[in-house]
Scaffold this motif. Sequence first.
Motif, PDB file in Angstrom:
ATOM      1  N   UNK A 162       0.475  -1.230   0.560  1.00  0.00           N
ATOM      2  CA  UNK A 162       0.194  -0.241  -0.252  1.00  0.00           C
ATOM      3  C   UNK A 162       0.576   1.121  -0.092  1.00  0.00           C
ATOM      4  N   UNK A 163       1.640   1.044   0.192  1.00  0.00           N
ATOM      5  CA  UNK A 163       3.426   2.840   0.301  1.00  0.00           C
ATOM      6  C   UNK A 163       4.104   2.266  -1.015  1.00  0.00           C
ATOM      7  N   UNK A 164       4.932   1.374  -0.807  1.00  0.00           N
ATOM      8  CA  UNK A 164       6.241   1.029  -1.572  1.00  0.00           C
ATOM      9  C   UNK A 164       5.705   0.856  -2.867  1.00  0.00           C
ATOM     10  N   UNK A 165       5.000  -0.096  -3.181  1.00  0.00           N
ATOM     11  CA  UNK A 165       4.555  -0.233  -4.267  1.00  0.00           C
ATOM     12  C   UNK A 165       3.631   0.711  -5.337  1.00  0.00           C
ATOM     13  N   UNK A 166       2.604   1.369  -4.575  1.00  0.00           N
ATOM     14  CA  UNK A 166       2.142   2.899  -5.466  1.00  0.00           C
ATOM     15  C   UNK A 166       3.016   4.011  -5.209  1.00  0.00           C
ATOM     16  N   UNK A 167       4.488   4.161  -4.391  1.00  0.00           N
ATOM     17  CA  UNK A 167       5.043   5.202  -4.757  1.00  0.00           C
ATOM     18  C   UNK A 167       6.091   4.628  -6.360  1.00  0.00           C
ATOM     19  N   UNK A 168       6.027   3.359  -6.349  1.00  0.00           N
ATOM     20  CA  UNK A 168       7.641   2.978  -6.965  1.00  0.00           C
ATOM     21  C   UNK A 168       6.072   2.993  -9.222  1.00  0.00           C
ATOM     22  N   UNK A 169       4.879   3.043  -8.676  1.00  0.00           N
ATOM     23  CA  UNK A 169       4.189   3.292  -9.420  1.00  0.00           C
ATOM     24  C   UNK A 169       3.776   4.497  -9.667  1.00  0.00           C
ATOM     25  N   UNK A 170       3.981   5.052  -9.200  1.00  0.00           N
ATOM     26  CA  UNK A 170       2.640   6.591  -9.345  1.00  0.00           C
ATOM     27  C   UNK A 170       4.344   7.866  -9.795  1.00  0.00           C
ATOM     28  N   UNK A 171       5.092   7.805  -8.440  1.00  0.00           N
ATOM     29  CA  UNK A 171       6.311   7.980  -8.817  1.00  0.00           C
ATOM     30  C   UNK A 171       7.489   8.337  -9.331  1.00  0.00           C
ATOM     31  N   UNK A 172       7.345   7.144 -10.629  1.00  0.00           N
ATOM     32  CA  UNK A 172       8.676   6.083 -10.632  1.00  0.00           C
ATOM     33  C   UNK A 172       9.702   5.929  -9.832  1.00  0.00           C
ATOM     34  N   UNK A 173       9.331   5.685  -8.463  1.00  0.00           N
ATOM     35  CA  UNK A 173      10.915   5.925  -7.167  1.00  0.00           C
ATOM     36  C   UNK A 173      10.781   4.301  -6.740  1.00  0.00           C
ATOM     37  N   UNK A 174      11.971   3.601  -7.350  1.00  0.00           N
ATOM     38  CA  UNK A 174      11.724   2.052  -7.064  1.00  0.00           C
ATOM     39  C   UNK A 174      12.228   1.846  -5.571  1.00  0.00           C
ATOM     40  N   UNK A 175      12.899   2.977  -4.967  1.00  0.00           N
ATOM     41  CA  UNK A 175      13.808   2.856  -3.823  1.00  0.00           C
ATOM     42  C   UNK A 175      13.066   2.416  -2.922  1.00  0.00           C
ATOM     43  N   UNK A 176      11.705   2.658  -2.203  1.00  0.00           N
ATOM     44  CA  UNK A 176      11.473   2.064  -1.171  1.00  0.00           C
ATOM     45  C   UNK A 176      10.855   0.272  -1.503  1.00  0.00           C
ATOM     46  N   UNK A 177      10.917   0.088  -2.562  1.00  0.00           N
ATOM     47  CA  UNK A 177      10.151  -1.237  -3.079  1.00  0.00           C
ATOM     48  C   UNK A 177      11.488  -2.281  -3.090  1.00  0.00           C
ATOM     49  N   UNK A 178      12.548  -1.871  -3.315  1.00  0.00           N
ATOM     50  CA  UNK A 178      13.616  -2.806  -2.650  1.00  0.00           C
ATOM     51  C   UNK A 178      14.484  -2.303  -1.359  1.00  0.00           C
ATOM     52  N   UNK A 179      14.124  -1.574  -0.056  1.00  0.00           N
ATOM     53  CA  UNK A 179      14.098  -1.617   0.830  1.00  0.00           C
ATOM     54  C   UNK A 179      13.454  -2.248   1.687  1.00  0.00           C
ATOM     55  N   UNK A 180      11.981  -2.087   1.588  1.00  0.00           N
ATOM     56  CA  UNK A 180      10.972  -2.716   2.693  1.00  0.00           C
ATOM     57  C   UNK A 180      10.617  -4.222   2.151  1.00  0.00           C
ATOM     58  N   UNK A 181      11.068  -4.506   0.460  1.00  0.00           N
ATOM     59  CA  UNK A 181      10.837  -5.727  -0.434  1.00  0.00           C
ATOM     60  C   UNK A 181      11.406  -7.190   0.805  1.00  0.00           C
ATOM     61  N   UNK A 182      13.310  -6.023   0.530  1.00  0.00           N
ATOM     62  CA  UNK A 182      13.776  -6.954   1.652  1.00  0.00           C
ATOM     63  C   UNK A 182      13.697  -7.627   2.948  1.00  0.00           C
ATOM     64  N   UNK A 183      13.200  -6.431   3.710  1.00  0.00           N
ATOM     65  CA  UNK A 183      13.151  -6.902   4.543  1.00  0.00           C
ATOM     66  C   UNK A 183      11.609  -7.722   4.805  1.00  0.00           C
ATOM     67  N   UNK A 184      10.285  -7.313   3.748  1.00  0.00           N
ATOM     68  CA  UNK A 184       9.271  -8.303   4.109  1.00  0.00           C
ATOM     69  C   UNK A 184       9.864  -9.698   3.437  1.00  0.00           C
ATOM     70  N   UNK A 185      10.706  -9.920   2.363  1.00  0.00           N
ATOM     71  CA  UNK A 185      11.239 -11.340   2.462  1.00  0.00           C
ATOM     72  C   UNK A 185      11.552 -11.992   3.279  1.00  0.00           C
ATOM     73  N   UNK A 186      12.933 -11.812   4.064  1.00  0.00           N
ATOM     74  CA  UNK A 186      13.446 -12.039   5.007  1.00  0.00           C
ATOM     75  C   UNK A 186      12.133 -12.320   6.126  1.00  0.00           C
ATOM     76  N   UNK A 187      11.203 -11.310   7.339  1.00  0.00           N
ATOM     77  CA  UNK A 187       9.904 -11.227   7.655  1.00  0.00           C
ATOM     78  C   UNK A 187       9.990 -13.274   7.007  1.00  0.00           C
ATOM     79  N   UNK A 188       9.236 -12.332   6.001  1.00  0.00           N
ATOM     80  CA  UNK A 188       8.191 -13.448   5.340  1.00  0.00           C
ATOM     81  C   UNK A 188       9.363 -15.117   5.570  1.00  0.00           C
ATOM     82  N   UNK A 189       9.560 -15.873   5.652  1.00  0.00           N
ATOM     83  CA  UNK A 189      10.980 -16.334   5.152  1.00  0.00           C
ATOM     84  C   UNK A 189      10.974 -17.415   6.721  1.00  0.00           C
ATOM     85  N   UNK A 190      11.376 -16.189   7.244  1.00  0.00           N
ATOM     86  CA  UNK A 190      10.760 -16.610   9.656  1.00  0.00           C
ATOM     87  C   UNK A 190       9.527 -16.581   9.963  1.00  0.00           C
ATOM     88  N   UNK A 191       8.584 -16.064   9.035  1.00  0.00           N
ATOM     89  CA  UNK A 191       7.586 -16.407   9.660  1.00  0.00           C
ATOM     90  C   UNK A 191       7.276 -17.913   9.131  1.00  0.00           C
TER      91      UNK A 191
END
Length: 106
Positions: A28-57
């Motif tokens: 709801x935040x990183x992906x819209x920023x990536x596509x609306x503001x054309x800035x993928x930086x937040x997706x890279x950071x949040x995506x990595x953190x989410x991926x780690x938490x996902x695997x741990x979960x």
Amino acid sequence: MKHYFNTNIGRLRILAFLEGISLLLLVFIAVPIKYILLNPTLVKWVGQIHGILFILFIFNTLKVGVEERWSFKKTTWKVILACFIPFGTFYIDTKILAKVHKPSAH
């Protein structure tokens, strides 16, 4: 709060919360920023953190499922499925994890 760290289910509940928050931030935040503001930086950071938490979960759910002798067909798959759905881990925490989490008397 301390009682969450004393049991595997308590730690799984913490992971469920963190994984759920990271998924919401990503979708709801990183992906819209990536596509609306054309800035993928937040997706890279949040995506990595989410991926780690996902695997741990996932791994911790399987571990707790085995330790608690959950039926895979009745319980474990529902808990795992929850991490794929926004707000799913919060729902599963209320419906399953909170009911089986019995904190110690410390």
